[in-house]
Design a protein around this motif. Structure first.
Motif, PDB file in Angstrom:
ATOM      1  N   PRO A 185      12.981  43.342 -61.953  1.00  0.00           N
ATOM      2  CA  PRO A 185      13.475  42.797 -63.388  1.00  0.00           C
ATOM      3  C   PRO A 185      14.021  41.466 -63.381  1.00  0.00           C
ATOM      4  O   PRO A 185      14.864  41.156 -62.675  1.00  0.00           O
ATOM      5  N   PRO A 186      13.435  40.680 -63.988  1.00  0.00           N
ATOM      6  CA  PRO A 186      13.777  39.022 -63.975  1.00  0.00           C
ATOM      7  C   PRO A 186      15.434  38.718 -64.381  1.00  0.00           C
ATOM      8  O   PRO A 186      15.956  37.876 -63.939  1.00  0.00           O
ATOM      9  N   GLY A 187      15.805  39.665 -65.321  1.00  0.00           N
ATOM     10  CA  GLY A 187      17.104  39.864 -65.951  1.00  0.00           C
ATOM     11  C   GLY A 187      18.238  39.960 -64.505  1.00  0.00           C
ATOM     12  O   GLY A 187      19.416  39.726 -64.799  1.00  0.00           O
ATOM     13  N   LEU A 188      17.931  40.338 -63.184  1.00  0.00           N
ATOM     14  CA  LEU A 188      18.821  40.689 -62.340  1.00  0.00           C
ATOM     15  C   LEU A 188      19.518  39.328 -62.037  1.00  0.00           C
ATOM     16  O   LEU A 188      20.329  39.208 -61.408  1.00  0.00           O
ATOM     17  N   LEU A 189      18.683  38.184 -62.060  1.00  0.00           N
ATOM     18  CA  LEU A 189      19.242  37.128 -61.802  1.00  0.00           C
ATOM     19  C   LEU A 189      20.180  36.417 -62.391  1.00  0.00           C
ATOM     20  O   LEU A 189      21.111  35.705 -62.127  1.00  0.00           O
ATOM     21  N   GLN A 190      20.183  36.991 -63.785  1.00  0.00           N
ATOM     22  CA  GLN A 190      21.053  36.629 -64.564  1.00  0.00           C
ATOM     23  C   GLN A 190      22.752  37.262 -64.010  1.00  0.00           C
ATOM     24  O   GLN A 190      23.592  36.427 -64.249  1.00  0.00           O
ATOM     25  N   LEU A 191      22.534  38.170 -63.617  1.00  0.00           N
ATOM     26  CA  LEU A 191      23.795  38.876 -63.053  1.00  0.00           C
ATOM     27  C   LEU A 191      24.208  38.213 -61.640  1.00  0.00           C
ATOM     28  O   LEU A 191      25.486  38.177 -61.663  1.00  0.00           O
ATOM     29  N   MET A 192      23.618  37.489 -61.223  1.00  0.00           N
ATOM     30  CA  MET A 192      24.023  36.740 -59.986  1.00  0.00           C
ATOM     31  C   MET A 192      24.835  35.550 -60.345  1.00  0.00           C
ATOM     32  O   MET A 192      25.677  35.043 -59.524  1.00  0.00           O
ATOM     33  N   ARG A 193      24.759  35.105 -61.675  1.00  0.00           N
ATOM     34  CA  ARG A 193      25.763  34.133 -62.113  1.00  0.00           C
ATOM     35  C   ARG A 193      27.201  34.612 -62.401  1.00  0.00           C
ATOM     36  O   ARG A 193      28.118  33.755 -62.639  1.00  0.00           O
ATOM     37  N   VAL A 194      27.387  35.809 -62.349  1.00  0.00           N
ATOM     38  CA  VAL A 194      28.671  36.317 -62.326  1.00  0.00           C
ATOM     39  C   VAL A 194      29.329  36.399 -61.184  1.00  0.00           C
ATOM     40  O   VAL A 194      28.983  36.946 -60.419  1.00  0.00           O
ATOM     41  N   SER A 195      30.633  35.741 -61.269  1.00  0.00           N
ATOM     42  CA  SER A 195      31.246  35.464 -59.953  1.00  0.00           C
ATOM     43  C   SER A 195      31.592  36.713 -59.270  1.00  0.00           C
ATOM     44  O   SER A 195      31.695  36.488 -57.986  1.00  0.00           O
ATOM     45  N   GLN A 196      31.721  37.743 -59.885  1.00  0.00           N
ATOM     46  CA  GLN A 196      32.334  38.774 -58.999  1.00  0.00           C
ATOM     47  C   GLN A 196      31.160  39.743 -58.483  1.00  0.00           C
ATOM     48  O   GLN A 196      31.327  40.634 -57.445  1.00  0.00           O
ATOM     49  N   LEU A 197      29.737  39.223 -58.735  1.00  0.00           N
ATOM     50  CA  LEU A 197      28.697  39.993 -58.204  1.00  0.00           C
ATOM     51  C   LEU A 197      27.773  39.202 -57.298  1.00  0.00           C
ATOM     52  O   LEU A 197      27.558  37.905 -57.662  1.00  0.00           O
ATOM     53  N   GLY A 198      27.834  39.509 -56.062  1.00  0.00           N
ATOM     54  CA  GLY A 198      26.824  39.251 -55.145  1.00  0.00           C
ATOM     55  C   GLY A 198      25.608  40.013 -55.063  1.00  0.00           C
ATOM     56  O   GLY A 198      25.523  41.036 -55.869  1.00  0.00           O
ATOM     57  N   PRO A 199      24.663  39.698 -54.164  1.00  0.00           N
ATOM     58  CA  PRO A 199      23.143  40.355 -54.210  1.00  0.00           C
ATOM     59  C   PRO A 199      23.452  41.896 -53.821  1.00  0.00           C
ATOM     60  O   PRO A 199      22.851  42.664 -54.726  1.00  0.00           O
ATOM     61  N   ARG A 200      24.264  42.258 -53.016  1.00  0.00           N
ATOM     62  CA  ARG A 200      24.620  43.795 -52.884  1.00  0.00           C
ATOM     63  C   ARG A 200      25.104  44.417 -54.015  1.00  0.00           C
ATOM     64  O   ARG A 200      24.633  45.738 -54.459  1.00  0.00           O
ATOM     65  N   ARG A 201      26.122  43.962 -54.769  1.00  0.00           N
ATOM     66  CA  ARG A 201      26.526  44.448 -55.832  1.00  0.00           C
ATOM     67  C   ARG A 201      25.476  44.510 -57.251  1.00  0.00           C
ATOM     68  O   ARG A 201      25.487  45.415 -57.856  1.00  0.00           O
ATOM     69  N   VAL A 202      24.958  43.575 -57.246  1.00  0.00           N
ATOM     70  CA  VAL A 202      23.702  43.612 -58.382  1.00  0.00           C
ATOM     71  C   VAL A 202      22.694  44.853 -57.770  1.00  0.00           C
ATOM     72  O   VAL A 202      22.179  45.430 -58.950  1.00  0.00           O
ATOM     73  N   ARG A 203      22.298  44.823 -56.675  1.00  0.00           N
ATOM     74  CA  ARG A 203      21.464  45.774 -56.365  1.00  0.00           C
ATOM     75  C   ARG A 203      22.062  47.181 -56.493  1.00  0.00           C
ATOM     76  O   ARG A 203      21.442  48.142 -57.065  1.00  0.00           O
ATOM     77  N   GLN A 204      23.517  47.556 -56.424  1.00  0.00           N
ATOM     78  CA  GLN A 204      24.075  48.613 -56.304  1.00  0.00           C
ATOM     79  C   GLN A 204      24.132  48.931 -58.011  1.00  0.00           C
ATOM     80  O   GLN A 204      23.909  50.157 -58.517  1.00  0.00           O
ATOM     81  N   HIS A 234      22.228  47.911 -60.201  1.00  0.00           N
ATOM     82  CA  HIS A 234      20.817  48.395 -60.819  1.00  0.00           C
ATOM     83  C   HIS A 234      20.248  49.760 -60.511  1.00  0.00           C
ATOM     84  O   HIS A 234      19.876  50.281 -61.005  1.00  0.00           O
ATOM     85  N   GLU A 235      20.908  50.187 -59.113  1.00  0.00           N
ATOM     86  CA  GLU A 235      20.161  51.237 -58.726  1.00  0.00           C
ATOM     87  C   GLU A 235      20.829  52.623 -59.282  1.00  0.00           C
ATOM     88  O   GLU A 235      20.373  53.640 -59.505  1.00  0.00           O
ATOM     89  N   ALA A 236      22.274  52.235 -59.332  1.00  0.00           N
ATOM     90  CA  ALA A 236      23.099  53.358 -59.873  1.00  0.00           C
ATOM     91  C   ALA A 236      23.216  53.402 -61.333  1.00  0.00           C
ATOM     92  O   ALA A 236      23.164  54.568 -61.848  1.00  0.00           O
ATOM     93  N   LEU A 237      23.082  52.355 -62.294  1.00  0.00           N
ATOM     94  CA  LEU A 237      23.195  52.563 -63.494  1.00  0.00           C
ATOM     95  C   LEU A 237      22.244  51.812 -64.343  1.00  0.00           C
ATOM     96  O   LEU A 237      22.118  51.853 -65.522  1.00  0.00           O
ATOM     97  N   GLY A 238      21.154  51.278 -63.589  1.00  0.00           N
ATOM     98  CA  GLY A 238      19.705  50.994 -64.264  1.00  0.00           C
ATOM     99  C   GLY A 238      20.081  49.378 -65.047  1.00  0.00           C
ATOM    100  O   GLY A 238      19.221  49.166 -65.915  1.00  0.00           O
ATOM    101  N   ILE A 239      21.119  48.652 -64.386  1.00  0.00           N
ATOM    102  CA  ILE A 239      21.584  47.399 -65.165  1.00  0.00           C
ATOM    103  C   ILE A 239      20.661  46.442 -64.625  1.00  0.00           C
ATOM    104  O   ILE A 239      20.632  46.058 -63.534  1.00  0.00           O
ATOM    105  N   ASP A 240      19.952  45.768 -65.655  1.00  0.00           N
ATOM    106  CA  ASP A 240      18.900  44.684 -65.240  1.00  0.00           C
ATOM    107  C   ASP A 240      19.069  43.252 -66.098  1.00  0.00           C
ATOM    108  O   ASP A 240      18.306  42.467 -66.091  1.00  0.00           O
ATOM    109  N   ASN A 241      20.133  43.149 -66.775  1.00  0.00           N
ATOM    110  CA  ASN A 241      20.373  42.085 -67.381  1.00  0.00           C
ATOM    111  C   ASN A 241      22.017  41.966 -68.145  1.00  0.00           C
ATOM    112  O   ASN A 241      22.775  43.039 -67.779  1.00  0.00           O
ATOM    113  N   LEU A 242      22.399  40.706 -68.726  1.00  0.00           N
ATOM    114  CA  LEU A 242      23.854  40.529 -69.016  1.00  0.00           C
ATOM    115  C   LEU A 242      24.332  41.575 -70.122  1.00  0.00           C
ATOM    116  O   LEU A 242      25.305  42.238 -70.055  1.00  0.00           O
ATOM    117  N   GLU A 243      23.281  41.857 -70.872  1.00  0.00           N
ATOM    118  CA  GLU A 243      23.695  42.521 -72.076  1.00  0.00           C
ATOM    119  C   GLU A 243      23.820  44.241 -71.670  1.00  0.00           C
ATOM    120  O   GLU A 243      25.006  44.707 -72.053  1.00  0.00           O
TER     121      GLU A 243
END
Length: 570
Positions: A88-107, A109-118
């Motif tokens: 999902p393209p919205g995952l790249l938005q999450l990389m702008r959050v300073s506390q989130l690196g690639p592994r946490r974004v993947r985590q 997305h996989e655990a909670l289905g989060i795919d955008n800032l909202e």
């Protein structure tokens, strides 16, 4: 396609692959290529058109060269399109959050289905993030705060990218029949670190011809409006541009008016009104009589003001200083004698020691400091004590051969969480320059982070605090730190702070640079260069210093190497 567009695309691809958990070397290759391309002085589009091999650029092999050529020739990158289908393209938005690196974004997305800032904000508000392994309540609160900030922030373009876009468009307009004077205005001319849109002014007696020529500019993605003397465009990069044509007799007034800032203009209009005059974009008037307008200097002189450098026009005391004759003589690029923060292939740089020396000498410098990373940054191939001493011996041998140039032995040593340093004192004391910086534990509280930095300053062998807030423009907010306390601590200890000229950093911010000047802390303007071309970022650092009201005396690396050595001995 501009170099910045190519770099942005490669970074996007690297981020998507990183989230997927792709091979780390592959991801690093894309990031490294993006960094090389971003600072390369020539347009890669031109190199491809002339069939020049892109493999001559550091870190770009045959496979990557083919992908870049595909991007330039077609505007598409197949490998990126394939990645975008998988994620999902919205995952790249999450990389702008300073506390989130690639592994946490993947985590997430996989655990909670989060795919955008909202979705991220919703999960944080509901307290679902804290339950995941490695997060917790404090991290969740920080994520929510950052996500809300990013959601509210309007998109802005980095200063270096805006400069490139403006320079290219101005070069195009210079070929228009009847064009006389051309200049960028607005926040770009004032040197703000990000730009909302571009303002370009052209003086000419033939507006329609200028506008017709403008419409053929190949970087136009959309014509928002088109008139005889003003057009608004959107470039392929997404940047909006207003191009205005004015009579040459009004060019100075228009340049002054459209440079701004708004607060500065309001204040000068009031000064004019108090004198029975009126200022607008066409000139300065007494009744219907036009008194001046060809140059900014003659416009300002009519309201008893000396010319004010654009970087100062923020209504923050510059008008009072102009009236009193106390405007600062701002530092210039020509004042810089050397660069005190750069990296070589010994850590994560792209050029060897002698290559950096030759590049610095071509810029007219008399010294540089080599400051490769310390051992903690394993991803950057940081130096341990043994390797650092080997590098110091290499520098000593090189200095024996050099004439009228000095290579200072340095290191960028990590500040550890408790304020201790990443290398032992017995090696740090052998350095000519010790740059020290925070590269980890960004989530400490304001009090903890401030105390950590002040404890590091207590070490008698450190000199320059690098990128003091750790921010990444259009990326992450800086770590929480009391900059005033750090500056006062630096003043007490004989420490200097850095204006990091990397276009993604420009750290210190201008307001803190001005505070440093007022407190009496000298700043080093350094490029943090990782390649020879990046030494050119010094111009951006000087602009940031000028916005902070810095004069030559306020900047550490305007000194001679002899003066510098004395200042380094705390």
């Amino acid at each position: 396609m501009q170099n910045a567009d190519i770099a942005r695309t490669l970074n996007r691809l690297a981020n998507m692959l990183d989230i997927e958990g792709a091979n780390a070397f592959r991801v690093r290759a894309y990031r490294s290529a993006a960094q090389t391309i971003e600072s390369h002085p020539r347009a890669l589009q031109e190199m491809v058109a002339l069939d020049e091999p892109l493999t001559e650029l550091a870190g770009i092999g045959q496979d990557l060269a083919k992908k870049i050529t595909e991007l330039i020739n077609t505007g598409r990158l197949t490998v990126l399109e394939e990645a975008e289908k998988r994620l999902p393209p919205g995952l790249l938005q999450l990389m702008r959050v300073s506390q989130l690196g690639p592994r946490r974004v993947r985590q997430l997305h996989e655990a909670l289905g989060i795919d955008n800032l909202e979705a991220l904000k919703k999960a944080a508000l509901e307290g679902r993030i804290r339950a995941l392994e490695g997060f917790g309540e404090k991290t969740e609160a920080g994520i929510l705060k950052e996500a809300e900030r990013l959601d509210d922030a309007p998109p802005r373009t980095r200063l270096d990218e805006a400069h490139q876009a403006a320079d290219d468009l101005i070069a195009w307009l210079e070929h228009a029949r009847g064009a006389q004077r051309i200049s960028a205005a607005g926040s770009l001319r004032r040197g703000r670190e990000t730009v909302g849109d571009l303002d370009i002014l052209v003086s000419s007696e033939d507006g329609p011809t200028i506008m017709t020529h403008l419409m053929d500019y190949p970087e136009i993605a959309e014509v928002v409006s088109h008139g005889k003397t003003k057009s608004t465009l959107r470039l392929h990069s997404g940047l909006q541009v207003d191009v205005r044509v004015v009579a040459d007799e009004s060019f100075g007034a228009a340049l002054y008016y459209f440079t701004g800032s708004q607060a500065h203009n309001i204040a000068t209009r009031k000064m004019a009104t108090d004198r029975g005059l009126k200022i607008n974009e066409y000139g300065i008037y007494k009744g219907r009589q036009r008194l001046a307008g060809r140059t900014e200097e003659e416009v300002l002189a009519r309201i008893d003001l000396a010319w004010i450098p654009p970087e100062l026009r923020e209504n923050s005391g510059e008008l009072e200083a102009a009236l009193e004759g106390t405007l600062p003589e701002l530092v210039t690029l020509d004042d810089i004698r050397g660069d005190l923060h750069m990296h070589t292939t010994a850590s994560d740089g792209k050029a060897g020691l002698e290559d950096m020396v030759h590049a610095a000498r071509r810029r007219g410098y008399r010294y540089i400091a080599i400051t490769d990373h310390s051992q903690r940054l394993a991803m950057a191939n940081g130096l341990d004590a043994r390797r650092l001493r080997e590098q110091m011996a290499e520098i000593d041998a090189l200095n024996e051969r050099l004439k009228n140039f000095t290579v200072l032995k340095g290191n960028e040593v990590d500040i550890l969480e408790d304020g201790s340093l990443d290398l032992p004192d017995d090696v740090l004391k052998e350095l000519d320059v010790c740059v020290f910086s925070v590269h980890s534990k960004f989530n400490l509280s304001r009090e903890q982070q401030t105390a950590r930095i002040l404890r590091a300053m207590d070490n008698p062998h450190v000199n320059i605090l690098a990128h003091p807030t750790g921010r990444i423009i259009n990326g992450r907010e800086g770590h929480e730190v009391d900059i005033e306390a750090v500056l006062r601590g630096a003043k007490e200890r004989g420490i200097f702070l850095e204006i990091n000229a990397q276009p993604a950093r420009l750290d210190l911010a201008d307001r803190w640079a001005r505070m440093a000047r007022d407190i009496g802390v000298m700043l080093a303007i350094s490029t943090d260069a990782h390649a020879t071309d990046q030494l050119g970022h010094m111009a951006l650092g000087v602009t940031q210093a000028r916005r902070g009201w810095l004069e030559r005396k306020d900047v550490l690396n305007t000194r001679t190497v002899t003066q510098l050595r004395k200042l380094m001995r705390r």
